[in-house]
Design a protein around this motif. Structure first.
Motif, PDB file in Angstrom:
ATOM      1  N   ALA A 101      79.925 149.037  62.931  1.00  0.00           N
ATOM      2  CA  ALA A 101      79.935 148.114  61.795  1.00  0.00           C
ATOM      3  C   ALA A 101      79.122 146.881  62.170  1.00  0.00           C
ATOM      4  CB  ALA A 101      81.354 147.703  61.425  1.00  0.00           C
ATOM      5  N   GLU A 102      78.328 146.419  61.233  1.00  0.00           N
ATOM      6  CA  GLU A 102      77.573 145.192  61.442  1.00  0.00           C
ATOM      7  C   GLU A 102      78.513 144.008  61.313  1.00  0.00           C
ATOM      8  OE1 GLU A 102      73.302 143.290  60.106  1.00  0.00           O
ATOM      9  OE2 GLU A 102      74.144 144.924  58.930  1.00  0.00           O
ATOM     10  N   ILE A 103      78.317 143.011  62.173  1.00  0.00           N
ATOM     11  CA  ILE A 103      79.124 141.790  62.123  1.00  0.00           C
ATOM     12  C   ILE A 103      78.203 140.581  62.211  1.00  0.00           C
ATOM     13  CG2 ILE A 103      81.158 142.881  63.185  1.00  0.00           C
ATOM     14  CD1 ILE A 103      80.358 141.252  65.789  1.00  0.00           C
ATOM     15  N   ASP A 104      78.740 139.432  61.879  1.00  0.00           N
ATOM     16  CA  ASP A 104      78.044 138.174  62.098  1.00  0.00           C
ATOM     17  C   ASP A 104      78.069 137.923  63.607  1.00  0.00           C
ATOM     18  OD1 ASP A 104      77.468 135.437  62.526  1.00  0.00           O
ATOM     19  OD2 ASP A 104      78.348 134.871  60.593  1.00  0.00           O
ATOM     20  N   PRO A 105      76.908 137.754  64.262  1.00  0.00           N
ATOM     21  CA  PRO A 105      76.900 137.540  65.717  1.00  0.00           C
ATOM     22  C   PRO A 105      77.735 136.342  66.157  1.00  0.00           C
ATOM     23  CG  PRO A 105      74.653 137.769  64.878  1.00  0.00           C
ATOM     24  CD  PRO A 105      75.567 137.764  63.695  1.00  0.00           C
ATOM     25  N   ASP A 106      77.919 135.377  65.269  1.00  0.00           N
ATOM     26  CA  ASP A 106      78.751 134.219  65.600  1.00  0.00           C
ATOM     27  C   ASP A 106      80.230 134.596  65.689  1.00  0.00           C
ATOM     28  OD1 ASP A 106      76.541 132.565  65.735  1.00  0.00           O
ATOM     29  OD2 ASP A 106      76.733 131.907  63.643  1.00  0.00           O
ATOM     30  N   HIS A 107      80.576 135.805  65.215  1.00  0.00           N
ATOM     31  CA  HIS A 107      81.969 136.274  65.238  1.00  0.00           C
ATOM     32  C   HIS A 107      82.198 137.312  66.334  1.00  0.00           C
ATOM     33  CE1 HIS A 107      82.163 135.265  60.659  1.00  0.00           C
ATOM     34  NE2 HIS A 107      82.160 134.180  61.410  1.00  0.00           N
ATOM     35  N   ALA A 108      81.236 137.489  67.244  1.00  0.00           N
ATOM     36  CA  ALA A 108      81.338 138.540  68.266  1.00  0.00           C
ATOM     37  C   ALA A 108      82.487 138.315  69.240  1.00  0.00           C
ATOM     38  CB  ALA A 108      80.021 138.677  69.026  1.00  0.00           C
ATOM     39  N   ASP A 109      82.884 137.061  69.453  1.00  0.00           N
ATOM     40  CA  ASP A 109      84.018 136.767  70.323  1.00  0.00           C
ATOM     41  C   ASP A 109      85.261 137.473  69.789  1.00  0.00           C
ATOM     42  OD1 ASP A 109      85.501 135.036  72.363  1.00  0.00           O
ATOM     43  OD2 ASP A 109      86.477 134.475  70.466  1.00  0.00           O
TER      44      ASP A 109
ATOM     45  N   ASN B 111      88.703 139.193  65.423  1.00  0.00           N
ATOM     46  CA  ASN B 111      90.015 139.663  64.976  1.00  0.00           C
ATOM     47  C   ASN B 111      90.553 138.800  63.852  1.00  0.00           C
ATOM     48  OD1 ASN B 111      89.902 141.673  66.887  1.00  0.00           O
ATOM     49  ND2 ASN B 111      91.322 140.705  68.296  1.00  0.00           N
ATOM     50  N   ASP B 112      90.387 137.496  63.979  1.00  0.00           N
ATOM     51  CA  ASP B 112      90.888 136.559  62.981  1.00  0.00           C
ATOM     52  C   ASP B 112      90.155 136.709  61.649  1.00  0.00           C
ATOM     53  OD1 ASP B 112      92.728 134.491  62.415  1.00  0.00           O
ATOM     54  OD2 ASP B 112      91.100 133.006  62.554  1.00  0.00           O
ATOM     55  N   VAL B 113      88.832 136.762  61.706  1.00  0.00           N
ATOM     56  CA  VAL B 113      88.013 136.821  60.492  1.00  0.00           C
ATOM     57  C   VAL B 113      88.170 138.147  59.747  1.00  0.00           C
ATOM     58  CG1 VAL B 113      85.608 136.853  59.668  1.00  0.00           C
ATOM     59  CG2 VAL B 113      86.328 135.128  61.308  1.00  0.00           C
ATOM     60  N   HIS B 114      88.334 139.241  60.501  1.00  0.00           N
ATOM     61  CA  HIS B 114      88.331 140.568  59.867  1.00  0.00           C
ATOM     62  C   HIS B 114      89.670 141.286  59.883  1.00  0.00           C
ATOM     63  CE1 HIS B 114      84.070 140.498  59.094  1.00  0.00           C
ATOM     64  NE2 HIS B 114      83.893 140.014  60.302  1.00  0.00           N
ATOM     65  N   GLY B 115      90.747 140.599  60.253  1.00  0.00           N
ATOM     66  CA  GLY B 115      92.072 141.199  60.224  1.00  0.00           C
ATOM     67  C   GLY B 115      92.224 142.388  61.167  1.00  0.00           C
ATOM     68  N   LEU B 116      91.713 142.240  62.385  1.00  0.00           N
ATOM     69  CA  LEU B 116      91.747 143.321  63.365  1.00  0.00           C
ATOM     70  C   LEU B 116      92.884 143.099  64.359  1.00  0.00           C
ATOM     71  CD1 LEU B 116      87.910 143.344  64.031  1.00  0.00           C
ATOM     72  CD2 LEU B 116      89.185 144.936  62.575  1.00  0.00           C
ATOM     73  N   PRO B 117      93.612 144.151  64.730  1.00  0.00           N
ATOM     74  CA  PRO B 117      94.705 143.989  65.694  1.00  0.00           C
ATOM     75  C   PRO B 117      94.174 143.799  67.112  1.00  0.00           C
ATOM     76  CG  PRO B 117      94.493 146.295  65.058  1.00  0.00           C
ATOM     77  CD  PRO B 117      93.507 145.521  64.222  1.00  0.00           C
ATOM     78  N   PRO B 118      94.617 142.766  67.833  1.00  0.00           N
ATOM     79  CA  PRO B 118      94.109 142.497  69.174  1.00  0.00           C
ATOM     80  C   PRO B 118      94.289 143.671  70.133  1.00  0.00           C
ATOM     81  CG  PRO B 118      95.561 140.720  68.460  1.00  0.00           C
ATOM     82  CD  PRO B 118      95.606 141.769  67.409  1.00  0.00           C
ATOM     83  N   GLU B 119      95.350 144.458  69.955  1.00  0.00           N
ATOM     84  CA  GLU B 119      95.582 145.564  70.885  1.00  0.00           C
ATOM     85  C   GLU B 119      94.516 146.658  70.781  1.00  0.00           C
ATOM     86  OE1 GLU B 119      98.074 146.243  67.196  1.00  0.00           O
ATOM     87  OE2 GLU B 119      97.760 144.559  68.551  1.00  0.00           O
ATOM     88  N   ALA B 120      93.753 146.679  69.682  1.00  0.00           N
ATOM     89  CA  ALA B 120      92.669 147.656  69.531  1.00  0.00           C
ATOM     90  C   ALA B 120      91.374 147.161  70.171  1.00  0.00           C
ATOM     91  CB  ALA B 120      92.425 147.962  68.051  1.00  0.00           C
TER      92      ALA B 120
ATOM     93  N   ALA C  10      89.848 152.083  69.963  1.00  0.00           N
ATOM     94  CA  ALA C  10      89.105 151.218  70.879  1.00  0.00           C
ATOM     95  C   ALA C  10      87.956 150.568  70.113  1.00  0.00           C
ATOM     96  CB  ALA C  10      88.587 152.024  72.065  1.00  0.00           C
ATOM     97  N   LEU C  11      88.075 149.266  69.898  1.00  0.00           N
ATOM     98  CA  LEU C  11      87.064 148.450  69.229  1.00  0.00           C
ATOM     99  C   LEU C  11      86.303 147.709  70.314  1.00  0.00           C
ATOM    100  CD1 LEU C  11      85.936 147.029  66.630  1.00  0.00           C
ATOM    101  CD2 LEU C  11      87.769 145.355  66.956  1.00  0.00           C
ATOM    102  N   MET C  12      84.990 147.927  70.396  1.00  0.00           N
ATOM    103  CA  MET C  12      84.238 147.361  71.506  1.00  0.00           C
ATOM    104  C   MET C  12      82.824 146.995  71.107  1.00  0.00           C
ATOM    105  SD  MET C  12      83.687 150.963  73.458  1.00  0.00           S
ATOM    106  CE  MET C  12      85.169 151.654  72.793  1.00  0.00           C
ATOM    107  N   GLY C  13      82.115 146.404  72.036  1.00  0.00           N
ATOM    108  CA  GLY C  13      80.726 146.051  71.818  1.00  0.00           C
ATOM    109  C   GLY C  13      79.861 147.276  71.597  1.00  0.00           C
ATOM    110  N   SER C  14      78.656 147.012  71.099  1.00  0.00           N
ATOM    111  CA  SER C  14      77.690 148.082  70.825  1.00  0.00           C
ATOM    112  C   SER C  14      76.418 147.880  71.643  1.00  0.00           C
ATOM    113  CB  SER C  14      77.339 148.060  69.343  1.00  0.00           C
ATOM    114  OG  SER C  14      76.728 146.807  69.038  1.00  0.00           O
ATOM    115  N   GLY C  15      76.483 146.921  72.565  1.00  0.00           N
ATOM    116  CA  GLY C  15      75.300 146.567  73.344  1.00  0.00           C
ATOM    117  C   GLY C  15      74.554 145.382  72.756  1.00  0.00           C
ATOM    118  N   VAL C  16      74.847 145.064  71.493  1.00  0.00           N
ATOM    119  CA  VAL C  16      74.249 143.911  70.809  1.00  0.00           C
ATOM    120  C   VAL C  16      75.378 143.096  70.175  1.00  0.00           C
ATOM    121  CG1 VAL C  16      72.018 145.031  70.391  1.00  0.00           C
ATOM    122  CG2 VAL C  16      73.833 145.230  68.681  1.00  0.00           C
ATOM    123  N   ARG C  17      75.127 141.818  69.939  1.00  0.00           N
ATOM    124  CA  ARG C  17      76.176 140.947  69.379  1.00  0.00           C
ATOM    125  C   ARG C  17      76.393 141.143  67.881  1.00  0.00           C
ATOM    126  NH1 ARG C  17      78.309 136.660  72.099  1.00  0.00           N
ATOM    127  NH2 ARG C  17      78.619 135.496  70.181  1.00  0.00           N
TER     128      ARG C  17
END
Length: 189
Positions: A47-55, A60-69, A155-162
């Motif tokens: 999924a594409e994200i705003d690079p400023d939200h990569a942290d 998790n906060d902006v997109h309602g994602l569970p931290p454990e994932a 498992a929600l993780m990086g894609s190699g790019v922000r």
């Protein structure tokens, strides 16, 4: 084939259909893995994200994602004498990698520490904030916390790019070639 995983309010799509959202090494690794495991094309999403939200916390906060994932990938170097060993450690965002004890012992090192950011990005070919266990240099070990092997784990993780994130069943991550599933790699915060 299972359904493509989804999480939060992000627009998920099959990762192999969107090479523009992947670092070249990640794209190459996914293609090679898909040739060996028929689950990859239908179960690894991007999924594409705003690079400023990569942290992690912000995403998790902006997109309602569970931290454990959230599968945080940290790169650690250990040294014994003149021999350096590098490992990518994948732990849930609700935990931290036990670098000084567990990882150090796994690397058979006298001392272990996080690989400096400039070195981690240069050697992995990935952007800071987007380093992922998929597509790392072949000499690096990939250690994944056993929490991701639990039934139903994602498992929600990086894609190699922000500017994007990968999502896959934790079970699939644990089956990725070269992965070592480690009990107790992540320590509760």
């Amino acid at each position: 084939m299972s359904a493509l995983p989804t999480l939060g309010d992000l627009a998920w799509a099959p990762a192999l259909d969107h090479p523009e959202l992947l670092a070249p090494s990640v794209q190459d690794a996914l293609r090679a893995w898909a040739a060996e495991d028929a689950r990859v094309p239908g179960e690894v999403a991007v999924a594409e994200i705003d690079p400023d939200h990569a942290d992690t916390a912000t995403l998790n906060d902006v997109h309602g994602l569970p931290p454990e994932a959230s599968a945080n990938c940290v790169v650690v170097a250990g040294r014994r004498g003149d021999v350096e060993r590098i490992a990518a450690c994948v732990v849930a965002a609700t935990t931290y990698a036990d670098v000084n004890t567990r990882v150090r012992k796994l690397l058979d090192a006298r001392k272990a520490s996080f690989l400096p950011m400039d070195r981690a990005t240069a050697e992995s070919g990935m952007e800071y904030g987007g380093i992922t266990p998929v597509g790392l240099p072949s000499g690096w070990r990939v250690l994944v916390d056993s929490r991701f092997a639990e039934p139903g784990a994602l498992a929600l993780m990086g894609s190699g790019v922000r500017r994007s994130k990968l999502l896959m069943p934790g079970e699939l991550l644990c089956a990725m070639p070269g992965v070592e599933v480690v009990e107790g790699l992540g320590v509760e915060r």
